[in-house]
Design a protein around this motif. Sequence first.
Motif, PDB file in Angstrom:
ATOM      1  N   VAL A  70      25.919  25.431  91.920  1.00 48.53           N
ATOM      2  CA  VAL A  70      24.868  24.551  92.417  1.00 48.53           C
ATOM      3  C   VAL A  70      23.685  25.392  92.881  1.00 48.53           C
ATOM      4  O   VAL A  70      23.859  26.395  93.573  1.00 48.53           O
ATOM      5  CB  VAL A  70      25.373  23.664  93.565  1.00 48.53           C
ATOM      6  CG1 VAL A  70      24.243  22.795  94.111  1.00 48.53           C
ATOM      7  CG2 VAL A  70      26.521  22.781  93.091  1.00 48.53           C
ATOM      8  N   SER A  71      22.494  24.993  92.486  1.00 48.68           N
ATOM      9  CA  SER A  71      21.264  25.678  92.887  1.00 48.68           C
ATOM     10  C   SER A  71      20.400  24.702  93.677  1.00 48.68           C
ATOM     11  O   SER A  71      20.223  23.550  93.273  1.00 48.68           O
ATOM     12  CB  SER A  71      20.512  26.156  91.644  1.00 48.68           C
ATOM     13  OG  SER A  71      19.147  26.381  91.924  1.00 48.68           O
ATOM     14  N   LEU A  72      19.876  25.159  94.811  1.00 49.14           N
ATOM     15  CA  LEU A  72      19.021  24.285  95.613  1.00 49.14           C
ATOM     16  C   LEU A  72      17.756  23.908  94.852  1.00 49.14           C
ATOM     17  O   LEU A  72      17.311  22.754  94.886  1.00 49.14           O
ATOM     18  CB  LEU A  72      18.665  24.976  96.932  1.00 49.14           C
ATOM     19  CG  LEU A  72      19.809  25.137  97.940  1.00 49.14           C
ATOM     20  CD1 LEU A  72      19.309  25.874  99.185  1.00 49.14           C
ATOM     21  CD2 LEU A  72      20.379  23.778  98.320  1.00 49.14           C
ATOM     22  N   VAL A  73      17.171  24.890  94.159  1.00 47.22           N
ATOM     23  CA  VAL A  73      15.964  24.605  93.378  1.00 47.22           C
ATOM     24  C   VAL A  73      16.289  23.622  92.248  1.00 47.22           C
ATOM     25  O   VAL A  73      15.578  22.642  92.021  1.00 47.22           O
ATOM     26  CB  VAL A  73      15.364  25.910  92.802  1.00 47.22           C
ATOM     27  CG1 VAL A  73      14.192  25.588  91.878  1.00 47.22           C
ATOM     28  CG2 VAL A  73      14.916  26.819  93.936  1.00 47.22           C
ATOM     29  N   GLY A  74      17.396  23.888  91.544  1.00 45.28           N
ATOM     30  CA  GLY A  74      17.804  22.994  90.469  1.00 45.28           C
ATOM     31  C   GLY A  74      18.109  21.606  90.977  1.00 45.28           C
ATOM     32  O   GLY A  74      17.749  20.605  90.342  1.00 45.28           O
ATOM     33  N   THR A  75      18.767  21.519  92.146  1.00 40.34           N
ATOM     34  CA  THR A  75      19.087  20.218  92.723  1.00 40.34           C
ATOM     35  C   THR A  75      17.817  19.449  93.069  1.00 40.34           C
ATOM     36  O   THR A  75      17.739  18.227  92.875  1.00 40.34           O
ATOM     37  CB  THR A  75      19.959  20.395  93.981  1.00 40.34           C
ATOM     38  OG1 THR A  75      21.172  21.068  93.622  1.00 40.34           O
ATOM     39  CG2 THR A  75      20.300  19.057  94.609  1.00 40.34           C
ATOM     40  N   ALA A  76      16.813  20.150  93.588  1.00 38.39           N
ATOM     41  CA  ALA A  76      15.545  19.494  93.923  1.00 38.39           C
ATOM     42  C   ALA A  76      14.904  18.892  92.673  1.00 38.39           C
ATOM     43  O   ALA A  76      14.410  17.754  92.689  1.00 38.39           O
ATOM     44  CB  ALA A  76      14.601  20.491  94.589  1.00 38.39           C
ATOM     45  N   TRP A  77      14.907  19.641  91.582  1.00 36.46           N
ATOM     46  CA  TRP A  77      14.343  19.112  90.337  1.00 36.46           C
ATOM     47  C   TRP A  77      15.200  17.967  89.788  1.00 36.46           C
ATOM     48  O   TRP A  77      14.659  16.979  89.246  1.00 36.46           O
ATOM     49  CB  TRP A  77      14.217  20.220  89.299  1.00 36.46           C
ATOM     50  CG  TRP A  77      13.040  21.109  89.517  1.00 36.46           C
ATOM     51  CD1 TRP A  77      13.047  22.380  90.006  1.00 36.46           C
ATOM     52  CD2 TRP A  77      11.666  20.784  89.268  1.00 36.46           C
ATOM     53  NE1 TRP A  77      11.768  22.870  90.087  1.00 36.46           N
ATOM     54  CE2 TRP A  77      10.894  21.921  89.636  1.00 36.46           C
ATOM     55  CE3 TRP A  77      11.007  19.661  88.782  1.00 36.46           C
ATOM     56  CZ2 TRP A  77       9.508  21.950  89.517  1.00 36.46           C
ATOM     57  CZ3 TRP A  77       9.622  19.675  88.662  1.00 36.46           C
ATOM     58  CH2 TRP A  77       8.881  20.804  89.028  1.00 36.46           C
ATOM     59  N   ALA A  78      16.515  18.068  89.918  1.00 37.29           N
ATOM     60  CA  ALA A  78      17.384  16.984  89.462  1.00 37.29           C
ATOM     61  C   ALA A  78      17.150  15.719  90.283  1.00 37.29           C
ATOM     62  O   ALA A  78      17.218  14.598  89.756  1.00 37.29           O
ATOM     63  CB  ALA A  78      18.852  17.412  89.560  1.00 37.29           C
ATOM     64  N   LEU A  79      16.856  15.885  91.572  1.00 39.19           N
ATOM     65  CA  LEU A  79      16.498  14.728  92.396  1.00 39.19           C
ATOM     66  C   LEU A  79      15.209  14.081  91.891  1.00 39.19           C
ATOM     67  O   LEU A  79      15.051  12.852  91.936  1.00 39.19           O
ATOM     68  CB  LEU A  79      16.347  15.149  93.861  1.00 39.19           C
ATOM     69  CG  LEU A  79      17.646  15.378  94.634  1.00 39.19           C
ATOM     70  CD1 LEU A  79      17.347  16.013  95.989  1.00 39.19           C
ATOM     71  CD2 LEU A  79      18.403  14.060  94.815  1.00 39.19           C
TER      72      LEU A  79
END
Length: 328
Positions: A160-169
């Motif tokens: 899990v990546s915080l940056v990736g999660t932000a974009w997925a959101l």
Amino acid sequence: MRSVTPDAVRSRSTATRIGLLLAVVSALAFSLSGPLAGALFETGWSPGAVVIVRMAVGALVVLPLGIRALHGRWDVVRRNARMIVAYGLLGVAATQFCFFVAVQHMQVGPALLVEYSAPAAVVVWLWLRRGQRPTRATLGGVALALVGLLLVLDLTGARVSLVGTAWALGAMIGASAYFLLNARADTGLPPLSLAAGGLTVGTLSLGALAAVGLLPMSASTAPVTLGGATLPWWSALAVLGVVAAGVAYVTGIAAGRRLGARASSFMGLLEVLSAVLLAWALLGQLPSPVQLTGGALVLAGVVVVQQGEAAAARRTTNTLAASARRRR
């Protein structure tokens, strides 16, 4: 208070059945994009190029039909111009672009899980903003579907990546906007016209991102392989544009107007199941027992949500009918 007649009840029931059928068609059409795009990636196409061509072909096919559906009522377009732009920017472009960036920072499975939590976001939005409190059945269906989605996506060992999660959101917000705007039945804008406008705005937006280098572009004329068959590259793109964009968006809008945002968003989860089955049939990617179990849970969740929405609609109808009888 408006009265409720047996004909009105039958008409609503018919509209719901048609909406369910359209939602299934939309989910199946959207799910084609995964195997077809995957086959194109294998030949050297970049995700950005596939997405832009898919949207552009869809826009070219749907735009003449959308103009014809207006019957010269361009005032309807002017009144809904902001909604059309929002649909194209959020429901089309942002969903695609944010997911594309997300998977550059994290694995596809977790990114999909975040994006496909959109139905839960739709439930919360309608509850907080419009006072549409979900039934217990709806909440139970949400839980079942999300657990099933976890199993279908098989996140074992996923990072899990915080940056990736932000974009997925961001992709999840775009998908939520897609379902909420689809359900707007008070605009007077035909589904064909909204789809045409949204696909056109989305294509232009993604094209602008590609022009400034935010969407890397590469393409190939090598043939693609699907289900053991070799096909010309343009045939895969044609199906992507006509079916996975044009048909998918038009039927999705028509379904949303008949079912409402909550029910149609959960029907959209069928896209995940269909994509797994198509990957099995076309790419030979056999689903695991855990994924099959998850698929059963997603289906159960969709059914429970639909039953909850139907029960809520019946209660509303009965309340209106009782009020009409008292008025007499």
